[in-house]
Design a protein around this motif. Sequence first.
Motif, short mmCIF file in Angstrom:
data_model
loop_
_atom_site.label_atom_id
_atom_site.label_comp_id
_atom_site.label_asym_id
_atom_site.label_seq_id
_atom_site.Cartn_x
_atom_site.Cartn_y
_atom_site.Cartn_z
N CYS A 260 0.83 -1.20 0.00
CA CYS A 260 0.00 0.00 0.00
C CYS A 260 0.87 1.26 0.00
CB CYS A 260 -0.91 -0.02 1.23
SG CYS A 260 -2.09 1.34 1.32
N TRP B 147 -5.22 -1.64 -1.70
CA TRP B 147 -4.45 -2.12 -0.55
C TRP B 147 -4.90 -1.42 0.73
CZ3 TRP B 147 -2.20 -6.48 -1.09
CH2 TRP B 147 -1.66 -6.85 -2.32
N LYS B 148 -5.33 -0.15 0.63
CA LYS B 148 -5.81 0.57 1.80
C LYS B 148 -7.06 -0.11 2.37
CE LYS B 148 -8.13 4.40 1.46
NZ LYS B 148 -8.54 5.82 1.25
#
Length: 301
Positions: free
Chosen positions: A13, A53-54
């Motif tokens: 991320c 990814w967050k």
Amino acid sequence: MTGEHRHEARRFCEDEYIDYVVYSYLSSIEGDEENRRILREMAEQEYRHYEFWKELVGSDCKVNVSRIRLAVLGFMRRIMGVTFTVKFLERHEKEVIESYKRFLEHLEGETRRRLEEIIEDEISHENYLISRINESIVRYLGFIALGLADAIVEITGVHAGFLGATATTLVAGVAGLIVGLSAAISMAAAAYLQAKHESSTTAPLPSAIATGIAYFFAVVTLALPYFITHSNILAFVASVMLAVALISIFVFYSSVINETSFRREIVENLGVLFGTAAAAYIFGDVLGRIFGIGDILALLA
């Protein structure tokens, strides 16, 4: 996900966010409108990857990107070109893709499908975007390589030959300039004819200019030590060191642009350079002993 996998996802991320910031910065300083649009599109793609990814991590992953790092990349962009800078940044992408593929094993359902799409983006879309960047230096890279490589090998050979024939640095330096500048004109003419008769995106006149300037630059650089010192050995060593530096810089540049192995290319190029120098020295030494060229040149000097 386990704690280890969550930590790995956070690292992915953060990397995607850094790439987003970098490409956004490069797009902001890009002068060419089409290249700016492509860089902006790459930044938007990296941000979409960051958002995936967050969501997976469950928290924000924004990190501070050093202004020094951005300034260095901006300097690289201005000196080496946008294509080199982008491909330099993308050199680690193969490792990233392999890491993403391994991470797929820990996902399922919609999340797995989205990561598969991101992997596809990394493999095909970014390569497609990079290939669309329009930059003159890349189109004429082959002609620049031709001029530099030929000049470095030929002039180093000339200097090595005179090393075996005379101890006078002025004679060796002038000989290198005469041979080199004459060859630069010849190579430029050959590049013009080659570009004229080939069906390509390169124009004849710029091809000739790129080849001639590269050749001329290498000739003058390698001859310079012979006008600074009176020691032929010292001048030759300095000239060879400059030749190695020029070859190393250009091979690194072309290996990034063409996505080839720097190690293999540099070994091949240095092998040709030193092999030519050794052969020319032996040839010059033999001729010098047979005809007494060293004594004649010393008297003329």
